[in-house]
Design an enzyme around this catalytic site. Sequence first.
Site, PDB file in Angstrom:
ATOM      1  N   HIS A  50      -9.812   6.661   4.173  1.00  0.00           N
ATOM      2  CA  HIS A  50      -8.439   6.214   3.934  1.00  0.00           C
ATOM      3  C   HIS A  50      -8.200   6.149   2.432  1.00  0.00           C
ATOM      4  O   HIS A  50      -9.145   5.950   1.647  1.00  0.00           O
ATOM      5  CB  HIS A  50      -8.216   4.827   4.541  1.00  0.00           C
ATOM      6  CG  HIS A  50      -8.223   4.812   6.033  1.00  0.00           C
ATOM      7  ND1 HIS A  50      -7.709   3.764   6.752  1.00  0.00           N
ATOM      8  CD2 HIS A  50      -8.669   5.708   6.948  1.00  0.00           C
ATOM      9  CE1 HIS A  50      -7.839   4.012   8.046  1.00  0.00           C
ATOM     10  NE2 HIS A  50      -8.429   5.181   8.190  1.00  0.00           N
ATOM     11  N   GLU A  52      -7.002   3.884   0.526  1.00  0.00           N
ATOM     12  CA  GLU A  52      -7.452   2.644  -0.117  1.00  0.00           C
ATOM     13  C   GLU A  52      -8.955   2.666  -0.374  1.00  0.00           C
ATOM     14  O   GLU A  52      -9.416   2.315  -1.469  1.00  0.00           O
ATOM     15  CB  GLU A  52      -7.137   1.419   0.754  1.00  0.00           C
ATOM     16  CG  GLU A  52      -5.672   1.236   1.070  1.00  0.00           C
ATOM     17  CD  GLU A  52      -5.250   1.845   2.403  1.00  0.00           C
ATOM     18  OE1 GLU A  52      -4.447   1.200   3.103  1.00  0.00           O
ATOM     19  OE2 GLU A  52      -5.705   2.959   2.734  1.00  0.00           O
ATOM     20  N   CYS A  80      -4.810  -1.112   6.981  1.00  0.00           N
ATOM     21  CA  CYS A  80      -5.377  -1.385   8.302  1.00  0.00           C
ATOM     22  C   CYS A  80      -6.449  -2.470   8.165  1.00  0.00           C
ATOM     23  O   CYS A  80      -6.814  -2.849   7.048  1.00  0.00           O
ATOM     24  CB  CYS A  80      -5.982  -0.096   8.878  1.00  0.00           C
ATOM     25  SG  CYS A  80      -7.511   0.413   8.073  1.00  0.00           S
ATOM     26  N   CYS A  83      -9.406  -1.418   5.874  1.00  0.00           N
ATOM     27  CA  CYS A  83      -9.067  -1.387   4.454  1.00  0.00           C
ATOM     28  C   CYS A  83      -8.822  -2.790   3.909  1.00  0.00           C
ATOM     29  O   CYS A  83      -9.201  -3.103   2.777  1.00  0.00           O
ATOM     30  CB  CYS A  83      -7.866  -0.488   4.222  1.00  0.00           C
ATOM     31  SG  CYS A  83      -8.247   1.263   4.502  1.00  0.00           S
TER      32      CYS A  83
END
Length: 146
Positions: A50, A52, A80, A83
Amino acid sequence: MTPFLAIALAEAAAAGQRGEVPVGAVVVKDRTVLARAGNRVEELADPTAHAEILALRAAASLLGVPRLVGCDLWVTLEPCPMCATAISFARIRRLHFGAYDPKGGGVDHGPRIFDQPTCHHRPEVVGGLAASEAGELLKKFFRDRR
């Protein structure tokens, strides 16, 4: 719109062009961009790639430290749960995010990671920044795939 959110939106747009869900993130310290990333889940065949996570890894590597004390994270979508937990572990000072994610978010929705008693570090959170721009990138991405 702040320049950091504009950079995150550019990373999100680039991710979308690569066929990734269009999410972008930027790590900033003392008004200097340390790292920027867009999602690379499909490209790397890595469910943890992801934006992040990639930006946090790059900033930590650049600084040579596992904790990003004094750093802020700018991201186009509410993180999410995975993260959000990484943001806590990284000791991010302030999280700024764009669109809310009622289905997959882990900050203001879902498990609300920072509100859990087991969360050791809670960053300051500012959500809903440029939410319409960030949300439109996501809507267009998924609309084009249907």
